[in-house]
Design a protein around this motif. Structure first.
Motif, PDB file in Angstrom:
ATOM      1  N   HIS A   8      47.842  21.852  63.243  1.00 19.49           N
ATOM      2  CA  HIS A   8      48.486  22.436  62.435  1.00 19.49           C
ATOM      3  C   HIS A   8      48.704  23.141  61.970  1.00 19.49           C
ATOM      4  CE1 HIS A   8      48.975  17.806  61.252  1.00 19.49           C
ATOM      5  NE2 HIS A   8      47.542  18.228  61.203  1.00 19.49           N
ATOM      6  N   CYS A   9      47.892  24.560  62.472  1.00 16.13           N
ATOM      7  CA  CYS A   9      47.573  25.777  62.031  1.00 16.13           C
ATOM      8  C   CYS A   9      48.539  26.451  63.209  1.00 16.13           C
ATOM      9  CB  CYS A   9      46.486  25.919  61.629  1.00 16.13           C
ATOM     10  SG  CYS A   9      45.478  25.487  60.417  1.00 16.13           S
ATOM     11  N   GLU A  11      46.765  27.264  65.940  1.00 13.58           N
ATOM     12  CA  GLU A  11      45.433  28.371  66.059  1.00 13.58           C
ATOM     13  C   GLU A  11      43.944  28.100  66.438  1.00 13.58           C
ATOM     14  OE1 GLU A  11      46.011  32.544  64.514  1.00 13.58           O
ATOM     15  OE2 GLU A  11      44.801  31.524  63.022  1.00 13.58           O
ATOM     16  N   ARG A  13      40.175  27.906  66.544  1.00 11.61           N
ATOM     17  CA  ARG A  13      39.894  28.315  64.596  1.00 11.61           C
ATOM     18  C   ARG A  13      38.467  27.559  65.319  1.00 11.61           C
ATOM     19  NH1 ARG A  13      41.962  28.922  59.962  1.00 11.61           N
ATOM     20  NH2 ARG A  13      43.614  29.873  60.153  1.00 11.61           N
ATOM     21  N   SER A  14      37.201  28.781  64.930  1.00 13.20           N
ATOM     22  CA  SER A  14      35.402  28.655  64.621  1.00 13.20           C
ATOM     23  C   SER A  14      35.278  26.828  65.155  1.00 13.20           C
ATOM     24  CB  SER A  14      34.637  29.685  64.500  1.00 13.20           C
ATOM     25  OG  SER A  14      34.545  29.389  62.735  1.00 13.20           O
ATOM     26  N   GLU A  16      32.471  26.086  62.811  1.00 14.52           N
ATOM     27  CA  GLU A  16      32.277  25.677  61.526  1.00 14.52           C
ATOM     28  C   GLU A  16      33.342  25.751  60.224  1.00 14.52           C
ATOM     29  OE1 GLU A  16      30.654  29.503  60.318  1.00 14.52           O
ATOM     30  OE2 GLU A  16      32.041  30.568  61.096  1.00 14.52           O
ATOM     31  N   GLU A  17      34.902  25.767  60.997  1.00 15.48           N
ATOM     32  CA  GLU A  17      35.580  25.032  59.872  1.00 15.48           C
ATOM     33  C   GLU A  17      36.209  24.175  60.197  1.00 15.48           C
ATOM     34  OE1 GLU A  17      39.614  28.098  60.368  1.00 15.48           O
ATOM     35  OE2 GLU A  17      38.266  29.072  60.327  1.00 15.48           O
ATOM     36  N   ALA A  62      38.328  23.475  56.657  1.00 14.73           N
ATOM     37  CA  ALA A  62      38.512  24.820  55.545  1.00 14.73           C
ATOM     38  C   ALA A  62      39.319  25.842  55.651  1.00 14.73           C
ATOM     39  CB  ALA A  62      37.121  25.758  56.595  1.00 14.73           C
ATOM     40  N   GLY A  63      40.779  25.232  56.444  1.00 11.79           N
ATOM     41  CA  GLY A  63      41.670  25.619  56.681  1.00 11.79           C
ATOM     42  C   GLY A  63      42.674  24.612  56.454  1.00 11.79           C
ATOM     43  N   CYS A  64      43.607  23.906  56.859  1.00 19.50           N
ATOM     44  CA  CYS A  64      44.530  23.784  56.671  1.00 19.50           C
ATOM     45  C   CYS A  64      44.653  22.255  55.604  1.00 19.50           C
ATOM     46  CB  CYS A  64      46.176  23.438  57.157  1.00 19.50           C
ATOM     47  SG  CYS A  64      45.060  22.112  59.386  1.00 19.50           S
ATOM     48  N   ARG A  65      42.997  21.665  55.613  1.00 16.98           N
ATOM     49  CA  ARG A  65      42.427  20.280  55.209  1.00 16.98           C
ATOM     50  C   ARG A  65      43.482  19.209  55.270  1.00 16.98           C
ATOM     51  NH1 ARG A  65      42.736  23.332  49.588  1.00 16.98           N
ATOM     52  NH2 ARG A  65      44.314  22.027  48.920  1.00 16.98           N
ATOM     53  N   LYS A  66      43.547  19.203  57.020  1.00 11.82           N
ATOM     54  CA  LYS A  66      44.669  18.086  56.978  1.00 11.82           C
ATOM     55  C   LYS A  66      44.043  17.474  58.076  1.00 11.82           C
ATOM     56  CE  LYS A  66      48.293  17.767  54.931  1.00 11.82           C
ATOM     57  NZ  LYS A  66      48.176  16.817  53.763  1.00 11.82           N
TER      58      LYS A  66
ATOM     59  N   LEU B  77      50.401  29.625  58.170  1.00 14.70           N
ATOM     60  CA  LEU B  77      49.872  30.594  58.363  1.00 14.70           C
ATOM     61  C   LEU B  77      50.557  31.948  57.519  1.00 14.70           C
ATOM     62  CD1 LEU B  77      47.463  30.730  61.453  1.00 14.70           C
ATOM     63  CD2 LEU B  77      47.211  29.245  59.306  1.00 14.70           C
ATOM     64  N   TRP B  89      51.743  29.878  52.252  1.00 11.76           N
ATOM     65  CA  TRP B  89      52.124  27.856  53.518  1.00 11.76           C
ATOM     66  C   TRP B  89      49.873  27.876  53.433  1.00 11.76           C
ATOM     67  CZ3 TRP B  89      48.472  27.027  57.588  1.00 11.76           C
ATOM     68  CH2 TRP B  89      49.153  25.301  58.437  1.00 11.76           C
ATOM     69  N   ILE B  90      49.753  26.011  52.061  1.00 12.55           N
ATOM     70  CA  ILE B  90      48.355  26.090  52.779  1.00 12.55           C
ATOM     71  C   ILE B  90      48.467  25.218  53.479  1.00 12.55           C
ATOM     72  CG2 ILE B  90      46.574  24.786  51.854  1.00 12.55           C
ATOM     73  CD1 ILE B  90      47.465  27.670  50.463  1.00 12.55           C
ATOM     74  N   GLY B  91      48.987  24.197  54.069  1.00 14.87           N
ATOM     75  CA  GLY B  91      49.595  23.105  55.113  1.00 14.87           C
ATOM     76  C   GLY B  91      50.829  22.602  55.527  1.00 14.87           C
ATOM     77  N   GLY B 163      42.634  30.594  55.483  1.00 16.14           N
ATOM     78  CA  GLY B 163      41.828  29.554  55.228  1.00 16.14           C
ATOM     79  C   GLY B 163      40.921  29.452  55.897  1.00 16.14           C
ATOM     80  N   VAL B 165      36.075  29.498  56.845  1.00 19.60           N
ATOM     81  CA  VAL B 165      34.575  29.717  55.887  1.00 19.60           C
ATOM     82  C   VAL B 165      34.578  31.358  55.598  1.00 19.60           C
ATOM     83  CG1 VAL B 165      33.973  27.699  57.230  1.00 19.60           C
ATOM     84  CG2 VAL B 165      33.843  29.505  58.130  1.00 19.60           C
ATOM     85  N   GLN B 170      34.145  28.361  51.138  1.00 20.24           N
ATOM     86  CA  GLN B 170      35.586  28.260  51.580  1.00 20.24           C
ATOM     87  C   GLN B 170      36.578  29.389  50.680  1.00 20.24           C
ATOM     88  OE1 GLN B 170      38.586  26.630  50.705  1.00 20.24           O
ATOM     89  NE2 GLN B 170      39.953  27.021  52.363  1.00 20.24           N
TER      90      GLN B 170
END
Lengths: 107, 210
Positions: A8-9, A11, A13-14, A16-17, A62-66, B77, B89-91, B163, B165, B170
């Protein structure tokens, strides 16, 4: 630290997200009321635990929550692909035979 | 117009409004930091925050948002900004609109009118979060100490918002200017983040703007 690609993002990501959410592609019975206890219990609680490539559900917490799906090797932890829900994976699940260990051998 | 119950949620000025960092006393701290501080912190408090949800692949949704706000839907993003209004943009089906204080009621009405009967959601979350703006030549160093996200300008240019950590919790990091970043912090984490930022920016010198 693993880098996981969020479809979705768009890219990497680490690790831990992200949060793992178990086995993917489990179809909910179309008519739950018509299920026997065994069938419903199988759907609700029982999950495979193979050695090999496995389709899993992951959450980019921790990112887009999807949620999205990942094909991960349960022995090496290698994630060979991630894909959105509703898309087809390009790798099939595999079941690897465990390597026989010599009894009493010292490492 | 939908049947949604839309009403003015912000009390008038006779009710005292306090930001989540009211107790930190930024007004008293302002001007007391070292001169030539590497990091400057400012709370952008009590702004209008609206969560907007809808299907971003649907052209009718993008058109409705554009008609209401004069803003394009941001790509993944990223952040679209016009005057003092920003859309983040969040999602894939969620956006965050931030506007000047007190404008949320009018904006929500405009959005609902423009989006009509579409399957959308607009929620006023102004009370739930706040923005901390970090600026200065060492602002990026503070971020590098706090998050695993790569904040180098090559991967995190101006106009990007992610978004990630941050300091064991977060939050969203918004890159709004060359040396300027906004941290979108949930209300109950604001005190923790404030304490973290004081510690993390100590070695560069921290100045607070009221």
């Amino acid at each position: 630290m693993l880098y996981i690609f969020c479809p979705h993002c768009g890219e990497s990501r680490s690790e831990e997200e992200f949060a793992p959410a178990g086995q993917a592609h489990i179809a909910r019975p179309l008519d739950p009321a018509a299920c026997s206890d065994a069938e419903w219990g199988e759907y609700m609680w029982f999950r495979d635990n193979p050695r090999g490539l496995r389709h899993e559900l992951w959450l980019h917490a921790a990112g887009c929550r999807k949620y999205f799906n990942a094909t991960r090797h349960t022995v090496s932890y290698e994630i060979v692909e991630t894909y959105k829900i509703g898309e087809k994976p390009s790798f099939s699940e595999t079941v690897d035979e465990p390597q026989p260990q010599a009894q009493g051998a010292t490492a | 117009m939908t049947a949604a119950n839309v009403y003015q949620q912000r009390p008038d000025d006779s009710v005292k409004a306090e930001s989540p960092l009211h107790h930190a006393g930024f007004n008293e701290l302002a001007g007391k930091g070292k001169s030539g501080a590497g990091v400057t912190l400012r709370e952008k408090k009590l702004l209008a925050h609206l969560t907007l949800r809808g299907d971003s692949r649907d052209p009718a949704f993008a058109e409705g948002v554009h008609n209401a706000l004069g803003l394009e839907l941001p790509a993944a993003l990223s952040l679209s900004t016009r005057d003092h209004v920003s859309l983040q943009w969040i999602g894939p089906d969620e956006f965050l609109l931030i506007a000047p204080r007190g404008e949320e009621f009018a904006i929500e009405q405009k959005l609902r009118l423009a989006l009509g009967e579409q399957h959308i959601q607009v929620v006023n979350v102004s009370g739930g979060q706040t923005i901390l703006e970090l600026s200065g030549p060492k602002a990026r160093d503070v971020l590098m100490k706090s998050t695993s996200y790569d904040v180098h300008p090559n991967t995190f240019p101006v106009g990007k918002a992610v978004g990630s950590v941050f300091a064991k919790t977060q939050l969203y990091i918004r890159h709004t200017g060359d040396d300027t970043y906004e941290l979108l912090v949930r209300r109950s984490f604001a005190d923790y983040i404030w304490a973290w930022l004081q510690d993390a920016s100590g070695e560069y010198g921290l100045a607070v703007e009221g």
